[in-house]
Design a protein around this motif. Structure first.
Motif, mmCIF file in Angstrom:
data_model
loop_
_atom_site.group_PDB
_atom_site.id
_atom_site.type_symbol
_atom_site.label_atom_id
_atom_site.label_comp_id
_atom_site.label_asym_id
_atom_site.label_seq_id
_atom_site.Cartn_x
_atom_site.Cartn_y
_atom_site.Cartn_z
ATOM 1 N N LEU A 114 -0.138 3.586 -3.292
ATOM 2 C CA LEU A 114 -1.070 4.909 -2.910
ATOM 3 C C LEU A 114 -0.503 6.077 -3.139
ATOM 4 O O LEU A 114 -1.219 6.933 -3.753
ATOM 5 C CB LEU A 114 -1.215 4.544 -1.103
ATOM 6 C CG LEU A 114 -2.539 5.200 -0.800
ATOM 7 C CD1 LEU A 114 -3.813 4.688 -1.407
ATOM 8 C CD2 LEU A 114 -2.636 5.361 0.722
ATOM 9 N N ILE B 5 -7.508 1.361 -1.351
ATOM 10 C CA ILE B 5 -7.459 1.056 0.375
ATOM 11 C C ILE B 5 -8.402 -0.122 0.459
ATOM 12 O O ILE B 5 -7.795 -1.111 1.329
ATOM 13 C CB ILE B 5 -7.562 2.145 0.954
ATOM 14 C CG1 ILE B 5 -6.399 3.019 1.067
ATOM 15 C CG2 ILE B 5 -7.794 1.562 2.646
ATOM 16 C CD1 ILE B 5 -6.640 4.428 1.831
ATOM 17 N N ILE C 276 0.863 -1.345 0.074
ATOM 18 C CA ILE C 276 0.102 0.141 -0.110
ATOM 19 C C ILE C 276 1.014 1.302 -0.029
ATOM 20 O O ILE C 276 0.432 2.426 -0.675
ATOM 21 C CB ILE C 276 -0.889 0.153 1.201
ATOM 22 C CG1 ILE C 276 -2.024 1.017 0.801
ATOM 23 C CG2 ILE C 276 -0.229 0.303 2.462
ATOM 24 C CD1 ILE C 276 -3.017 0.795 0.015
ATOM 25 N N THR D 79 -6.841 -3.698 1.852
ATOM 26 C CA THR D 79 -7.558 -4.329 3.142
ATOM 27 C C THR D 79 -7.986 -5.679 2.752
ATOM 28 O O THR D 79 -7.867 -6.514 3.910
ATOM 29 C CB THR D 79 -8.574 -3.335 3.553
ATOM 30 O OG1 THR D 79 -7.939 -2.062 3.637
ATOM 31 C CG2 THR D 79 -8.854 -3.788 5.079
#
Length: 109
Positions: free
Chosen positions: A13, A25, A9, A29
Motif C-alpha cells: 500500500l 485493497i 497490504i 481483501t
C-alpha cells in the motif's frame, strides 16, 4: 502463510499510487477472504474426522476387549448374536451425547 498475506497490504500500500489504492485493497481483501474460506473448510474436515474417531473410540470402549476373546469358537447363531450386540452397543455407547457436548468447542464461530 496467512500472516504473510495479511501483512502484505502493509508492504504494498505505501508504494501504490493513490488512484489505485482502492483496487489494491479490494484485491487484497478478496485474497484474504479466499484463504480464510480455505482454512475454514480445512478445519471442518478436521472436525468431521475427529468426530468420527471419537465415535469409534467410544464404541470400542463400550465393546471392551472381552468380546473379541469370547467371539472365537462360537456357533453361527452366536455370531449373529455378537453382531447384533455390537450394533446395539454402537447405538448405546453414548457417542451422540459426548459429541453433542464436545462439538461446540471445535466449531468456528
Amino acid at each position: 502463510e496467512m500472516n504473510t498475506e495479511i501483512d502484505r497490504i502493509n508492504q504494498v500500500l505505501p508504494t501504490t499510487p493513490t488512484n489505485e489504492k482502492s483496487d489494491e485493497i479490494r484485491q487484497w481483501t478478496g485474497t484474504v477472504i479466499d484463504k480464510m474460506d480455505h482454512y475454514k473448510a480445512k478445519h471442518l474436515r478436521y472436525v468431521e474426522e475427529a468426530t468420527t474417531l471419537l465415535e469409534l473410540s467410544l464404541w470400542k470402549a463400550k465393546l471392551g476387549a472381552r468380546e473379541d476373546s469370547c467371539a472365537e469358537g462360537r456357533t453361527k447363531k452366536a455370531k449373529v448374536d455378537v453382531e447384533s450386540a455390537r450394533k446395539e452397543r454402537r447405538i448405546t455407547c453414548g457417542a451422540d451425547m459426548v459429541i453433542k457436548n464436545v462439538l461446540p468447542f471445535l466449531q468456528l464461530e
